[in-house]
Design an enzyme around this catalytic site. Structure first.
Site, PDB file in Angstrom:
ATOM      1  N   CYS A 130      95.602 -51.458 -23.217  1.00 47.26           N
ATOM      2  CA  CYS A 130      94.551 -51.091 -24.085  1.00 47.26           C
ATOM      3  C   CYS A 130      94.000 -49.689 -24.101  1.00 47.26           C
ATOM      4  CB  CYS A 130      93.444 -52.049 -23.647  1.00 47.26           C
ATOM      5  SG  CYS A 130      93.408 -53.632 -24.244  1.00 47.26           S
ATOM      6  N   CYS A 138      99.550 -34.994 -22.087  1.00 47.08           N
ATOM      7  CA  CYS A 138      99.433 -36.094 -22.558  1.00 47.08           C
ATOM      8  C   CYS A 138      97.966 -36.500 -22.120  1.00 47.08           C
ATOM      9  CB  CYS A 138     100.554 -37.124 -22.435  1.00 47.08           C
ATOM     10  SG  CYS A 138     100.481 -37.881 -20.778  1.00 47.08           S
ATOM     11  N   ASP A 162      88.927 -58.839  -9.166  1.00 44.67           N
ATOM     12  CA  ASP A 162      89.114 -57.602  -9.806  1.00 44.67           C
ATOM     13  C   ASP A 162      88.809 -56.384  -8.747  1.00 44.67           C
ATOM     14  OD1 ASP A 162      89.126 -55.523 -11.845  1.00 44.67           O
ATOM     15  OD2 ASP A 162      88.456 -57.020 -13.190  1.00 44.67           O
TER      16      ASP A 162
END
Lengths: 489, 157
Positions: free
Chosen positions: A297, A447, A171
């Site tokens: 997500c 947005c 990660d």
């Protein structure tokens, strides 16, 4: 046995006595279509090759979906389903094999467990399927977790607790406040820290007997094989398609099992892709979906506990592989629906034409995955789109001729934050609601972070608007630089 | 089916589509009044409808009509009291003969029209074909082009 209605295409009706629909029993689509051919044998040569495979120009739909987008012939059928046979030109079919096999052999000389270890693992040692022998296998095992987010976090906790010898973590993010709703590896004080630093600390506190190896980098075609090679099992907890295909392909090339999990809002999927004895991810999805079709997500939201369930299922499968017990999810896709609280299982078959894992595979090395998945290079999403910075927008709004602000996010996002005076039109509705935008004025579209608004700007330019710009960095940049009272997300 | 009838203006329309798509192949649906039982030896094409060529490979040599597109066309035809009775496609710079690939992917019952289209603007020929029910042969059928004002079938192309 479920009964489905089969719609027979006009050219084949002469073989069913002119009947456009025939009711056939069968557990899955393959059985239904074969049942149809059994009832009307003259159909067989038009539907199946002499070897019994569905012909490649026969498309089969279950209700509205082509079965190639579902689980092909293994797609399960319910009472009242409609199976349509549609003439077409295409390709595909199947074979499979499976069966458990322990990954970690007992060859090296066993090292005795300490008194504390015997206590720590006593509930495992009591299980005949684990015992001292299984616990040793776990201690010798190395598992790589790709991604330490929603899926990787619970999986890492359980695997460390179970005494897996080495956990590799891949990660490169830092812990954000919005992660804590589901990424149970991290605490509030970890916000802002590199995830792997926080994860290593937490896992070593949980079980000092576990070696935690940090791979603090983005997995890519250049480093994936080297990073994956030492591990026995790879657990895919990624949140994007390029990495997902990369992990799959590297596992196939290295001959390693890939414990796959994915989540979307309230639904999860789990499988074990092991190309040596079953299908790989590419057998299921030869091509990635278009990049803007599948929200992450961050865009779509996810029930916090959902990745806990799915990540724990992945950890279970990893443990079974390491112990060589039970029936692994090879050739099966487990679907979990949290709202319905229902598990379903689909059979997956190896694609005999898989470019990666079939006998006549054409791909023998890693490829350029962002390009394969159609992911634009950083910056490319907004390339060529006229943009306005938050500061420029602030000044323009204060001017005598302020631009019309258009918020193209989804309604649930409007509730989180909004710039006062915005016209709210979700991006997908823009073409049909374009009349609400007067062409005389200038327009600024925004947005969350600038991607969707860049698309929307392109749409508007294509519709003949000339003075339209996209807010660079979206409402999050506006919140950070102009209006700190707004929430970022 | 031993003959296909087609009004002349549909042939012109088809040529237009073929030239527009050149150098790629164009494709589309043939629409006819339904023939229950299908015992007639003549099929009258009353309309054509272009379809997107979704072949992801070489659209200069291939056409693919997606199954979803065919389903939609069948539904539209059904509402208009017609049925999809076959398909047309163009062969850019190739004669109007079915290729082996055409035959391999053909279905019985449908009529297949193949229109040759050339880069030099010269009109190419047009052929009509059908697959026999045993899938052995993709054979020629008579194509009758009807003059614009209705009337008697005109010359065979």
């Amino acid at each position: 046995m479920p009964r489905a209605t089969v719609r027979v295409p006009t050219p084949l009706r002469p073989f069913t006595g002119g009947r456009p629909e025939v009711v056939v029993e069968g557990e899955n689509v393959g059985a239904v279509v074969r049942g149809l051919a059994d009832a009307h044998p003259a159909l067989r040569s038009h539907l199946f090759t002499p070897e019994g495979q569905l012909r490649n120009f026969v498309s089969v739909f279950l209700n509205e979906d082509e079965i190639r987008t579902l689980q092909r012939e293994a797609t399960l059928v319910k009472d009242g389903d409609v199976v349509s046979i549609v003439p077409a030109i295409a390709g595909g079919a199947d074979t499979k094999a499976r069966g458990p096999r322990p990954l970690a052999s007992d060859a090296p000389a066993p090292v005795a467990f300490t008194h504390d270890e015997l206590k720590r693992y006593s509930r495992h040692l009591l299980l005949p399927e684990v015992g001292v022998r299984g616990q040793r296998a776990l201690r010798r095992a190395k598992v790589l977790l790709v991604g330490t987010g929603g899926l990787g976090a619970p999986a890492a906790l359980y695997l460390a607790a179970a005494g897996v010898g080495e956990l590799g973590l891949v990660d490169f993010d830092s812990v954000e406040l919005s992660n804590l709703q589901r990424q149970v590896l991290y605490s509030t004080d970890d916000v802002g820290r590199p995830k792997l630093e926080a994860a290593k600390e937490r896992l070593e506190r949980l079980n000092p007997g576990v070696r935690v190896v940090r791979h603090e980098k983005r997995l890519d075609s250049g480093n994936a094989l080297e990073i994956l090679r030492p591990y026995d099992v790879v657990l895919d907890g990624t949140d994007n398609f390029p990495t997902r295909y990369l992990v799959n392909d590297a596992c196939v090339l290295l001959g390693k099992p890939n414990v796959y999990g994915s989540i979307y809002r309230f639904e999860g999927q789990v499988s074990v892709f092991d190309a040596r004895r079953g299908p790989c991810y590419r057998c299921l999805y030869p091509e990635p979906p278009p990049p803007d079709l599948v929200p992450s997500c961050a865009e779509a939201g996810v029930l916090g506990v959902l990745p806990g369930v799915v990540g724990a299922l992945q950890a279970t499968e990893a443990m079974k592989l390491l112990l060589g017990v039970g029936e692994p999810l090879v050739g099966r896709l487990l679907l979990y629906d949290a709202l319905e609280m229902r598990f379903r299982e689909l059979t997956l078959r190896k694609n005999p034409d898989c470019v990666l894992c079939s006998p006549h595979a054409t791909q023998h090395e890693l490829i350029d995955y962002p390009a394969f998945c159609g992911v634009p290079e950083p910056g490319a999403a907004t390339e060529g789109v006229p943009e306005v910075t938050p500061e420029e927008l602030r000044d323009a709004l204060a001017s005598a001729d302020p631009p019309l602000l258009v918020d193209v996010r989804e309604p649930q996002e409007w509730a989180i934050s909004t710039i006062t005076g915005s016209l709210e039109i979700p991006k997908a509705d823009l073409p049909e609601r374009v009349d609400e935008l007067t062409r005389a004025r200038s327009v600024v579209v925004y947005c969350r972070s600038g991607g969707r608004s860049a698309d929307a700007t392109r749409t508007l330019l294509g519709l003949g608007f000339t003075n339209v710009r996209s807010l660079k960095g979206g409402i999050n940049a506006w919140a950070e630089r102009i209006d700190p009272t707004l929430t970022t997300y | 089916m031993t003959a296909v009838e087609l009004p002349e203006d549909l042939v012109s329309a088809m040529r237009g589509f073929a030239e527009e798509a050149y150098p790629e192949e164009c494709c589309g649906f043939l629409l006819s009044p339904p023939q229950p039982g299908g015992t007639s030896t003549r099929r009258r094409v009353v309309a054509i409808e272009p379809a997107p060529n979704v072949s992801d490979g070489e659209r200069r040599r291939r056409f693919v009509i997606s199954p979803a597109e065919l389903r939609a066309a069948e539904e539209r035809a059904g509402r208009a009291g017609r049925e999809v009775s076959g398909f047309y496609h163009s062969h850019p710079d190739h004669p109007a003969r079915p290729s082996e690939f055409d035959q391999d992917h053909a279905w019985p019952w449908y009529s297949y029209l193949v229109l040759s289209v050339r880069g030099d603007g010269e009109p190419g020929d047009l052929g009509a074909f059908e697959l026999d029910p045993e899938r052995r042969e993709f054979h020629d059928v008579t194509l009758a082009v009807l003059p614009r004002e209705g009337g008697e079938p005109g010359t065979r192309l």
